[in-house]
Design a protein around this motif. Structure first.
Motif, PDB file in Angstrom:
ATOM      1  N   LYS A   1      10.715   0.847   1.921  1.00 47.14           N
ATOM      2  CA  LYS A   1       9.552   1.633   1.496  1.00 47.14           C
ATOM      3  C   LYS A   1       8.865   0.975   0.303  1.00 47.14           C
ATOM      4  N   TYR A   2       9.640   0.418  -0.621  1.00 52.69           N
ATOM      5  CA  TYR A   2       9.069  -0.270  -1.772  1.00 52.69           C
ATOM      6  C   TYR A   2       8.238  -1.473  -1.332  1.00 52.69           C
ATOM      7  N   LYS A   3       8.783  -2.253  -0.415  1.00 53.59           N
ATOM      8  CA  LYS A   3       8.055  -3.424   0.070  1.00 53.59           C
ATOM      9  C   LYS A   3       6.773  -3.009   0.795  1.00 53.59           C
ATOM     10  N   GLU A   4       6.843  -1.930   1.568  1.00 51.29           N
ATOM     11  CA  GLU A   4       5.667  -1.441   2.293  1.00 51.29           C
ATOM     12  C   GLU A   4       4.559  -1.015   1.334  1.00 51.29           C
ATOM     13  N   VAL A   5       4.907  -0.266   0.298  1.00 53.18           N
ATOM     14  CA  VAL A   5       3.920   0.206  -0.674  1.00 53.18           C
ATOM     15  C   VAL A   5       3.363  -0.966  -1.480  1.00 53.18           C
ATOM     16  N   LEU A   6       4.213  -1.909  -1.843  1.00 57.20           N
ATOM     17  CA  LEU A   6       3.771  -3.077  -2.595  1.00 57.20           C
ATOM     18  C   LEU A   6       2.799  -3.924  -1.767  1.00 57.20           C
TER      19      LEU A   6
ATOM     20  N   ALA B   1      -6.384  -7.424  -3.207  1.00 54.73           N
ATOM     21  CA  ALA B   1      -7.013  -8.644  -2.690  1.00 54.73           C
ATOM     22  C   ALA B   1      -8.390  -8.348  -2.095  1.00 54.73           C
ATOM     23  N   GLU B   2      -8.533  -7.185  -1.447  1.00 54.56           N
ATOM     24  CA  GLU B   2      -9.800  -6.860  -0.797  1.00 54.56           C
ATOM     25  C   GLU B   2     -10.849  -6.319  -1.764  1.00 54.56           C
ATOM     26  N   TYR B   3     -10.443  -5.468  -2.714  1.00 60.02           N
ATOM     27  CA  TYR B   3     -11.415  -4.776  -3.568  1.00 60.02           C
ATOM     28  C   TYR B   3     -11.378  -5.187  -5.030  1.00 60.02           C
ATOM     29  N   GLY B   4     -10.443  -6.001  -5.455  1.00 59.07           N
ATOM     30  CA  GLY B   4     -10.434  -6.490  -6.826  1.00 59.07           C
ATOM     31  C   GLY B   4      -9.349  -5.871  -7.692  1.00 59.07           C
ATOM     32  N   GLN B   5      -9.147  -6.511  -8.845  1.00 59.81           N
ATOM     33  CA  GLN B   5      -8.135  -6.088  -9.820  1.00 59.81           C
ATOM     34  C   GLN B   5      -8.511  -4.734 -10.442  1.00 59.81           C
ATOM     35  N   PRO B   6      -7.561  -4.058 -11.071  1.00 59.51           N
ATOM     36  CA  PRO B   6      -7.846  -2.749 -11.666  1.00 59.51           C
ATOM     37  C   PRO B   6      -8.995  -2.752 -12.666  1.00 59.51           C
ATOM     38  N   GLU B   7      -9.111  -3.801 -13.467  1.00 59.11           N
ATOM     39  CA  GLU B   7     -10.192  -3.824 -14.460  1.00 59.11           C
ATOM     40  C   GLU B   7     -11.555  -4.129 -13.826  1.00 59.11           C
ATOM     41  N   ASN B   8     -11.559  -4.601 -12.580  1.00 57.56           N
ATOM     42  CA  ASN B   8     -12.807  -4.931 -11.894  1.00 57.56           C
ATOM     43  C   ASN B   8     -12.763  -4.328 -10.478  1.00 57.56           C
ATOM     44  N   HIS B   9     -12.547  -3.031 -10.403  1.00 60.05           N
ATOM     45  CA  HIS B   9     -12.351  -2.368  -9.116  1.00 60.05           C
ATOM     46  C   HIS B   9     -13.546  -1.466  -8.813  1.00 60.05           C
ATOM     47  N   PRO B  10     -14.453  -1.879  -7.935  1.00 56.30           N
ATOM     48  CA  PRO B  10     -15.631  -1.057  -7.633  1.00 56.30           C
ATOM     49  C   PRO B  10     -15.287   0.063  -6.652  1.00 56.30           C
ATOM     50  N   TYR B  11     -15.868   1.223  -6.878  1.00 59.04           N
ATOM     51  CA  TYR B  11     -15.687   2.359  -5.977  1.00 59.04           C
ATOM     52  C   TYR B  11     -16.989   2.592  -5.231  1.00 59.04           C
TER      53      TYR B  11
ATOM     54  N   CYS C   1     -14.325   0.151  -2.953  1.00 62.53           N
ATOM     55  CA  CYS C   1     -13.178   0.900  -2.442  1.00 62.53           C
ATOM     56  C   CYS C   1     -13.647   2.216  -1.813  1.00 62.53           C
ATOM     57  N   PRO C   2     -13.351   2.432  -0.531  1.00 62.02           N
ATOM     58  CA  PRO C   2     -13.779   3.665   0.119  1.00 62.02           C
ATOM     59  C   PRO C   2     -12.812   4.827  -0.079  1.00 62.02           C
ATOM     60  N   LEU C   3     -11.658   4.574  -0.670  1.00 60.15           N
ATOM     61  CA  LEU C   3     -10.634   5.618  -0.798  1.00 60.15           C
ATOM     62  C   LEU C   3     -10.975   6.575  -1.929  1.00 60.15           C
ATOM     63  N   ILE C   4     -10.707   7.840  -1.699  1.00 61.98           N
ATOM     64  CA  ILE C   4     -11.057   8.887  -2.654  1.00 61.98           C
ATOM     65  C   ILE C   4      -9.814   9.315  -3.429  1.00 61.98           C
ATOM     66  N   GLY C   5      -9.963   9.485  -4.717  1.00 60.46           N
ATOM     67  CA  GLY C   5      -8.890  10.034  -5.557  1.00 60.46           C
ATOM     68  C   GLY C   5      -7.652   9.162  -5.555  1.00 60.46           C
TER      69      GLY C   5
ATOM     70  N   CYS D   1      -6.482   5.846  -3.345  1.00 63.15           N
ATOM     71  CA  CYS D   1      -6.624   4.469  -3.815  1.00 63.15           C
ATOM     72  C   CYS D   1      -5.389   4.138  -4.653  1.00 63.15           C
ATOM     73  N   PRO D   2      -4.621   3.107  -4.275  1.00 65.81           N
ATOM     74  CA  PRO D   2      -3.394   2.811  -5.022  1.00 65.81           C
ATOM     75  C   PRO D   2      -3.645   2.427  -6.469  1.00 65.81           C
ATOM     76  N   ILE D   3      -4.802   1.832  -6.769  1.00 64.05           N
ATOM     77  CA  ILE D   3      -5.098   1.461  -8.157  1.00 64.05           C
ATOM     78  C   ILE D   3      -5.353   2.712  -8.988  1.00 64.05           C
ATOM     79  N   LYS D   4      -6.095   3.647  -8.415  1.00 64.39           N
ATOM     80  CA  LYS D   4      -6.370   4.900  -9.127  1.00 64.39           C
ATOM     81  C   LYS D   4      -5.084   5.725  -9.273  1.00 64.39           C
ATOM     82  N   ALA D   5      -4.267   5.727  -8.229  1.00 56.04           N
ATOM     83  CA  ALA D   5      -2.996   6.458  -8.289  1.00 56.04           C
ATOM     84  C   ALA D   5      -2.064   5.846  -9.321  1.00 56.04           C
ATOM     85  N   ASN D   6      -2.072   4.518  -9.423  1.00 59.23           N
ATOM     86  CA  ASN D   6      -1.227   3.840 -10.395  1.00 59.23           C
ATOM     87  C   ASN D   6      -1.689   4.143 -11.819  1.00 59.23           C
TER      88      ASN D   6
END
Length: 153
Positions: free
Chosen positions: A30-35, A43-53, A62-66, A69-74
């Motif tokens: 599960k850890y490997k899957e989430v990672l 890779a697709e939408y950019g690093q956390p400091e440069n992450h467009p929504y 990023c089309p994911l809401i709330g 999005c793994p970056i927002k969740a993190n």
């Protein structure tokens, strides 16, 4: 956990150890899957400091809401503070109060006192108290409680 997992794998003939090893393998999977999901998203939408929504459909970003999005969740969990251990032991104290219920012995003693008080002065005309005695348990506490405790411990 890596060392524990290797030890559990070697002892897999024991059912309980086998369960621990299976839990370890599922956790690792599960850890490997989430990672992998996180790394693909970055890779697709950019690093956390440069992450467009993306605000609307078709917008780049990023089309994911709330927290989908793994970056927002993190970022929702802030681990920057020091949540270390206290310098001295901190223990919670709880006080236990004795129950206010009567024990069987206390109840029987009160019942005898009540019966004695109820039976005093009751009797025939000569005052001997022998003719008009009430049966035990018919005092102020009542016969119903007598029946409850009649079975005894």
């Amino acid at each position: 956990l890596k060392d524990l997992g290797n030890g559990w794998r070697r002892q897999a003939n024991d059912k309980m150890v086998e369960r621990k090893w299976m839990w370890h393998e599922s956790l690792k999977g599960k850890y490997k899957e989430v990672l992998d999901k996180y790394e693909k998203h970055v890779a697709e939408y950019g690093q956390p400091e440069n992450h467009p929504y993306g605000k609307k459909r078709g917008d780049p970003g990023c089309p994911l809401i709330g927290n989908q999005c793994p970056i927002k969740a993190n970022a929702a969990m802030d681990y920057s503070g020091d949540y270390g251990f206290p310098e001295s032991g901190i223990y919670s104290k709880s006080e236990v109060q004795k129950s206010s219920l009567l024990t069987v012995e206390e109840f029987q003693a009160r019942q005898r006192e009540d019966d004695d008080a109820h039976n005093e002065g009751v009797g025939d005309s000569d005052g001997s108290g022998a003719a008009g005695l009430h049966p035990p348990g018919k005092g102020a506490l009542g016969g119903m409680l007598k029946q409850i405790f009649a079975a005894g411990p």
